[in-house]
Design a protein around this motif. Structure first.
Motif, PDB file in Angstrom:
ATOM      1  N   GLY A 143     -26.423 -20.938 -26.275  1.00  0.00           N
ATOM      2  CA  GLY A 143     -25.876 -21.270 -24.964  1.00  0.00           C
ATOM      3  C   GLY A 143     -26.641 -22.389 -24.287  1.00  0.00           C
ATOM      4  N   CYS A 144     -26.127 -22.803 -23.136  1.00  0.00           N
ATOM      5  CA  CYS A 144     -26.715 -23.916 -22.383  1.00  0.00           C
ATOM      6  C   CYS A 144     -27.091 -23.490 -20.970  1.00  0.00           C
ATOM      7  CB  CYS A 144     -25.723 -25.087 -22.278  1.00  0.00           C
ATOM      8  SG  CYS A 144     -25.544 -26.012 -23.813  1.00  0.00           S
ATOM      9  N   LEU A 145     -28.269 -23.927 -20.562  1.00  0.00           N
ATOM     10  CA  LEU A 145     -28.696 -23.823 -19.176  1.00  0.00           C
ATOM     11  C   LEU A 145     -28.489 -25.228 -18.606  1.00  0.00           C
ATOM     12  CD1 LEU A 145     -32.111 -22.243 -18.084  1.00  0.00           C
ATOM     13  CD2 LEU A 145     -30.767 -23.799 -16.711  1.00  0.00           C
ATOM     14  N   ILE A 146     -27.437 -25.373 -17.800  1.00  0.00           N
ATOM     15  CA  ILE A 146     -26.994 -26.712 -17.382  1.00  0.00           C
ATOM     16  C   ILE A 146     -27.445 -27.004 -15.962  1.00  0.00           C
ATOM     17  CG2 ILE A 146     -24.980 -28.195 -17.032  1.00  0.00           C
ATOM     18  CD1 ILE A 146     -23.595 -26.005 -18.978  1.00  0.00           C
ATOM     19  N   GLU A 147     -28.221 -28.070 -15.835  1.00  0.00           N
ATOM     20  CA  GLU A 147     -28.702 -28.502 -14.517  1.00  0.00           C
ATOM     21  C   GLU A 147     -27.804 -29.616 -13.992  1.00  0.00           C
ATOM     22  OE1 GLU A 147     -32.484 -29.867 -15.926  1.00  0.00           O
ATOM     23  OE2 GLU A 147     -33.518 -28.227 -14.911  1.00  0.00           O
ATOM     24  N   HIS A 148     -27.490 -29.535 -12.724  1.00  0.00           N
ATOM     25  CA  HIS A 148     -26.735 -30.622 -12.086  1.00  0.00           C
ATOM     26  C   HIS A 148     -27.071 -30.615 -10.605  1.00  0.00           C
ATOM     27  CE1 HIS A 148     -23.567 -33.592 -11.728  1.00  0.00           C
ATOM     28  NE2 HIS A 148     -23.139 -32.954 -10.654  1.00  0.00           N
ATOM     29  N   ASP A 149     -27.607 -31.713 -10.122  1.00  0.00           N
ATOM     30  CA  ASP A 149     -27.962 -31.821  -8.701  1.00  0.00           C
ATOM     31  C   ASP A 149     -28.838 -30.646  -8.248  1.00  0.00           C
ATOM     32  OD1 ASP A 149     -26.718 -34.201  -8.352  1.00  0.00           O
ATOM     33  OD2 ASP A 149     -24.897 -33.377  -7.441  1.00  0.00           O
ATOM     34  N   ASN A 150     -29.830 -30.338  -9.025  1.00  0.00           N
ATOM     35  CA  ASN A 150     -30.753 -29.238  -8.710  1.00  0.00           C
ATOM     36  C   ASN A 150     -30.064 -27.879  -8.630  1.00  0.00           C
ATOM     37  OD1 ASN A 150     -33.099 -30.813  -8.551  1.00  0.00           O
ATOM     38  ND2 ASN A 150     -32.505 -31.473  -6.496  1.00  0.00           N
ATOM     39  N   LYS A 151     -28.932 -27.790  -9.304  1.00  0.00           N
ATOM     40  CA  LYS A 151     -28.231 -26.504  -9.366  1.00  0.00           C
ATOM     41  C   LYS A 151     -27.995 -26.134 -10.818  1.00  0.00           C
ATOM     42  CE  LYS A 151     -26.003 -27.105  -4.893  1.00  0.00           C
ATOM     43  NZ  LYS A 151     -24.744 -27.320  -4.163  1.00  0.00           N
ATOM     44  N   ALA A 191     -16.654 -23.210 -19.887  1.00  0.00           N
ATOM     45  CA  ALA A 191     -16.757 -23.925 -18.599  1.00  0.00           C
ATOM     46  C   ALA A 191     -16.045 -25.268 -18.639  1.00  0.00           C
ATOM     47  CB  ALA A 191     -18.224 -24.126 -18.227  1.00  0.00           C
ATOM     48  N   GLN A 192     -15.375 -25.564 -19.750  1.00  0.00           N
ATOM     49  CA  GLN A 192     -14.644 -26.837 -19.888  1.00  0.00           C
ATOM     50  C   GLN A 192     -15.533 -28.009 -19.480  1.00  0.00           C
ATOM     51  OE1 GLN A 192     -10.781 -26.582 -20.616  1.00  0.00           O
ATOM     52  NE2 GLN A 192     -11.879 -24.865 -21.515  1.00  0.00           N
ATOM     53  N   ALA A 193     -16.784 -27.912 -19.808  1.00  0.00           N
ATOM     54  CA  ALA A 193     -17.750 -28.938 -19.411  1.00  0.00           C
ATOM     55  C   ALA A 193     -18.325 -29.619 -20.649  1.00  0.00           C
ATOM     56  CB  ALA A 193     -18.885 -28.312 -18.607  1.00  0.00           C
ATOM     57  N   GLU A 194     -18.383 -30.949 -20.579  1.00  0.00           N
ATOM     58  CA  GLU A 194     -19.041 -31.717 -21.633  1.00  0.00           C
ATOM     59  C   GLU A 194     -20.494 -31.904 -21.244  1.00  0.00           C
ATOM     60  OE1 GLU A 194     -17.271 -35.204 -23.703  1.00  0.00           O
ATOM     61  OE2 GLU A 194     -15.683 -34.910 -22.221  1.00  0.00           O
ATOM     62  N   VAL A 195     -21.378 -31.527 -22.136  1.00  0.00           N
ATOM     63  CA  VAL A 195     -22.804 -31.602 -21.794  1.00  0.00           C
ATOM     64  C   VAL A 195     -23.595 -32.406 -22.813  1.00  0.00           C
ATOM     65  CG1 VAL A 195     -22.865 -29.419 -20.519  1.00  0.00           C
ATOM     66  CG2 VAL A 195     -23.304 -29.416 -22.992  1.00  0.00           C
ATOM     67  N   GLU A 196     -24.714 -32.903 -22.340  1.00  0.00           N
ATOM     68  CA  GLU A 196     -25.707 -33.506 -23.226  1.00  0.00           C
ATOM     69  C   GLU A 196     -26.887 -32.538 -23.289  1.00  0.00           C
ATOM     70  OE1 GLU A 196     -27.098 -37.364 -22.016  1.00  0.00           O
ATOM     71  OE2 GLU A 196     -28.943 -37.138 -23.198  1.00  0.00           O
ATOM     72  N   VAL A 197     -27.223 -32.112 -24.504  1.00  0.00           N
ATOM     73  CA  VAL A 197     -28.362 -31.200 -24.656  1.00  0.00           C
ATOM     74  C   VAL A 197     -29.656 -31.996 -24.535  1.00  0.00           C
ATOM     75  CG1 VAL A 197     -29.584 -29.783 -26.345  1.00  0.00           C
ATOM     76  CG2 VAL A 197     -27.149 -29.443 -25.981  1.00  0.00           C
ATOM     77  N   LEU A 198     -30.574 -31.493 -23.730  1.00  0.00           N
ATOM     78  CA  LEU A 198     -31.835 -32.204 -23.472  1.00  0.00           C
ATOM     79  C   LEU A 198     -32.984 -31.698 -24.332  1.00  0.00           C
ATOM     80  CD1 LEU A 198     -31.486 -32.253 -19.596  1.00  0.00           C
ATOM     81  CD2 LEU A 198     -31.084 -34.158 -21.158  1.00  0.00           C
ATOM     82  N   LEU A 217     -31.623 -26.476 -22.704  1.00  0.00           N
ATOM     83  CA  LEU A 217     -31.449 -27.128 -21.414  1.00  0.00           C
ATOM     84  C   LEU A 217     -30.478 -28.280 -21.616  1.00  0.00           C
ATOM     85  CD1 LEU A 217     -32.903 -26.705 -18.596  1.00  0.00           C
ATOM     86  CD2 LEU A 217     -33.941 -28.916 -19.068  1.00  0.00           C
ATOM     87  N   ALA A 218     -29.542 -28.433 -20.681  1.00  0.00           N
ATOM     88  CA  ALA A 218     -28.514 -29.473 -20.833  1.00  0.00           C
ATOM     89  C   ALA A 218     -28.141 -30.037 -19.469  1.00  0.00           C
ATOM     90  CB  ALA A 218     -27.278 -28.881 -21.523  1.00  0.00           C
ATOM     91  N   LYS A 219     -27.437 -31.159 -19.516  1.00  0.00           N
ATOM     92  CA  LYS A 219     -26.904 -31.725 -18.274  1.00  0.00           C
ATOM     93  C   LYS A 219     -25.456 -32.106 -18.494  1.00  0.00           C
ATOM     94  CE  LYS A 219     -28.229 -36.545 -19.067  1.00  0.00           C
ATOM     95  NZ  LYS A 219     -29.002 -37.699 -18.592  1.00  0.00           N
ATOM     96  N   LEU A 220     -24.701 -32.170 -17.403  1.00  0.00           N
ATOM     97  CA  LEU A 220     -23.291 -32.533 -17.490  1.00  0.00           C
ATOM     98  C   LEU A 220     -23.160 -34.016 -17.829  1.00  0.00           C
ATOM     99  CD1 LEU A 220     -21.839 -30.740 -14.311  1.00  0.00           C
ATOM    100  CD2 LEU A 220     -21.581 -30.017 -16.695  1.00  0.00           C
ATOM    101  N   LYS A 221     -22.271 -34.320 -18.774  1.00  0.00           N
ATOM    102  CA  LYS A 221     -21.986 -35.731 -19.052  1.00  0.00           C
ATOM    103  C   LYS A 221     -21.147 -36.319 -17.930  1.00  0.00           C
ATOM    104  CE  LYS A 221     -22.187 -36.120 -24.091  1.00  0.00           C
ATOM    105  NZ  LYS A 221     -21.375 -36.263 -25.315  1.00  0.00           N
ATOM    106  N   LYS A 222     -20.222 -35.504 -17.424  1.00  0.00           N
ATOM    107  CA  LYS A 222     -19.389 -35.881 -16.275  1.00  0.00           C
ATOM    108  C   LYS A 222     -19.454 -34.714 -15.305  1.00  0.00           C
ATOM    109  CE  LYS A 222     -16.173 -37.794 -19.654  1.00  0.00           C
ATOM    110  NZ  LYS A 222     -14.892 -37.515 -20.341  1.00  0.00           N
ATOM    111  N   PRO A 223     -19.299 -35.000 -14.033  1.00  0.00           N
ATOM    112  CA  PRO A 223     -19.417 -33.881 -13.064  1.00  0.00           C
ATOM    113  C   PRO A 223     -18.143 -33.044 -12.980  1.00  0.00           C
ATOM    114  CG  PRO A 223     -19.032 -35.936 -11.913  1.00  0.00           C
ATOM    115  CD  PRO A 223     -19.095 -36.292 -13.367  1.00  0.00           C
ATOM    116  N   HIS A 224     -17.663 -32.633 -14.120  1.00  0.00           N
ATOM    117  CA  HIS A 224     -16.420 -31.860 -14.157  1.00  0.00           C
ATOM    118  C   HIS A 224     -16.638 -30.557 -14.906  1.00  0.00           C
ATOM    119  CE1 HIS A 224     -14.555 -35.405 -12.626  1.00  0.00           C
ATOM    120  NE2 HIS A 224     -14.705 -36.100 -13.734  1.00  0.00           N
ATOM    121  N   PHE A 225     -16.124 -29.493 -14.362  1.00  0.00           N
ATOM    122  CA  PHE A 225     -16.119 -28.210 -15.063  1.00  0.00           C
ATOM    123  C   PHE A 225     -15.047 -27.340 -14.436  1.00  0.00           C
ATOM    124  CE2 PHE A 225     -19.326 -28.113 -11.732  1.00  0.00           C
ATOM    125  CZ  PHE A 225     -18.966 -26.997 -10.990  1.00  0.00           C
TER     126      PHE A 225
END
Lengths: 297, 297
Positions: A143-151, A191-198, A217-225
């Motif tokens: 699984g992914c722990l996805i960070e976006h804007d400190n969330k 989550a229908q989210a595209e992520v980049e794994v960090l 740990l991952a981040k969103l490639k686009k701010p969409h989910f």
């Protein structure tokens, strides 16, 4: 409020990249507010982080808390197991119990017997016709722990077990994919989210149910989910608002507690640990675990 | 000669410990000699390490090299698979091929059909009698990289595949044990050595054969070891003498190369990566891999 961002320590090559945290303060310069116990949801003022290299620090996660019991079944989605009675069975007993679920040979259809094969120590399901042994091995949940804007992105489960509770996007690793690919696939599905794994963040074994969680740990490639079929909702939670009382599994509780500790310390680490059920507690209590053999790199 | 020792960052509690390297020079003050390419076995003089905190550094391990192909079979000892023809099959094709090996339901003995179940995307073996789906998932191989007196413990394999070649003690994780426990068990079985696990060192996925290697750094509890039934020999190798031309599997080549790079850099990291077979190479060539998506924490 203090921000923590990831800085890749190498080039943009997809082949080779490292992961390192570089905590920064915002223009306001206020330090992040996190309590020592993320379950309390109370804020205390943490010391300002330095951007210099920070030392490894043991994580204070010895609170005797929970393991959620899932199924050892082979369905690629996590399932709640029938309640095992404490004390927990031994590894040998678990292996024997696991083999006894296999009644027939999957290759020739012959009936199985359950014995310790020559030269081995554990009971296995052995085909009485072709003699093949059906070994059973733990499964990986990725699984992914996805960070976006400190969330952090969490999904509300729309399926059992733990229907209606919050989880990181995660599911069973499939044959033919890497753990990283599997974590990205599950994130897309849930989550229908595209992520980049960090970077890898945690490996958490749950021996009682034959599962190992591998969290990146991952981040969103686009701010969409948006919720996939197995989710009824997806939301970004600020670190102070992570719904610890409504998390689906102990693995999620542990992962997010370790993450908060790392954020607080200003240094992201890789964590290994074993989640064991606390004797006498309900298998559905996601806080009834002990985190044993916790190591960090 | 420079020594590298592990310093646990926390107490002796078995519950919670971290791992960190603190490279030290001996009284002679000579730096360790390791070439950039550990396969060359040539020595160059590396810069003296400082005992202060050292930064993360990308590992130069992009040499296009090998994946050894093992079996996806369920025997808990690694096996050589029949040679797949390059280009490598897709994950979906692998999943379908994997499911087609299952001819009968292990629960009721019914014949299986191989179809994509409703709501899924991959071909699965579905029982025509009871309707249960037999999922297949990758397996974890767990092992120890054991340091003793600046040397590494290797075992010479007394079984196929790779009979007569050198390996870290490692084998399939069993249901009911943690990865750490499994790695210690395998070390006992193959090298009759009692070890203390220090920290996780690497996770290396090999999607083509449905295996994930989980390797821990460990040290001997007592300076005793001897070949178990699956080994014909066990030896401590100095870092300059690791037999890279006689290692059993690509996972071992990668693990030991990453370890040597870490020793050279003076900073132990946790490594994640995917080992992919280099198209057109022999499955038995343990150097014919690429290490993709290499990340370090």
């Amino acid at each position: 409020m203090l921000k923590a961002i990831q800085v890749l320590s190498s080039s943009s090559s997809s082949r080779l990249f490292g992961c390192r945290w570089k905590p920064l303060t915002t223009t306001s310069g206020t330090a992040i507010s996190l309590s020592a116990n993320p379950l309390s949801h109370h804020s205390t003022t943490a010391p300002r982080f330095k951007s210099s290299s920070l030392s490894l620090r043991p994580v204070s996660d010895r609170s005797s808390e929970p393991v959620r019991v899932y199924s050892t079944g082979s369905d690629p989605k996590m399932e709640a197991a029938p309640s095992p009675s404490p004390p927990s069975p031994s590894p040998t007993a678990l292996s024997a119990a696991s083999s006894r679920k296999i009644n027939f040979c999957q290759w020739c259809g012959g009936a199985t017997k359950h014995e310790v094969p020559d030269g081995e120590e554990k009971t296995r399901a052995i085909c009485t016709l072709c003699g093949k042994i059906a070994y059973q091995n733990p499964k990986m949940v990725v699984g992914c722990l996805i960070e976006h804007d400190n969330k952090i992105l969490l999904c509300k489960r729309n399926i059992q077990p733990s229907f209606g509770l919050w989880t990181l996007p995660a599911g069973y690793l499939e044959v033919g994919e890497s753990a990283m690919e599997g974590a990205m696939r599950e994130t897309w599905e849930e989550a229908q989210a595209e992520v980049e794994v960090l970077c890898p963040f945690a490996q958490l074994d749950i021996p009682l149910i034959g599962q190992t969680y591998i969290i990146f740990l991952a981040k969103l490639k686009k701010p969409h989910f948006s919720p996939g079929p197995e989710s009824s909702d997806c939301q970004l939670f600020s670190l102070e608002d992570i719904p610890f009382d409504s998390l689906s599994f102990s693995s999620m509780v542990v992962t997010l507690k370790l993450y908060l500790e790392d954020v607080k310390s200003g240094r992201l680490k890789f964590h290994y640990g074993t989640i064991n059920k606390r004797p006498g507690t309900s298998p559905s209590d996601s806080h009834a675990y002990t985190l044993d053999n916790h190591m960090q790199s």
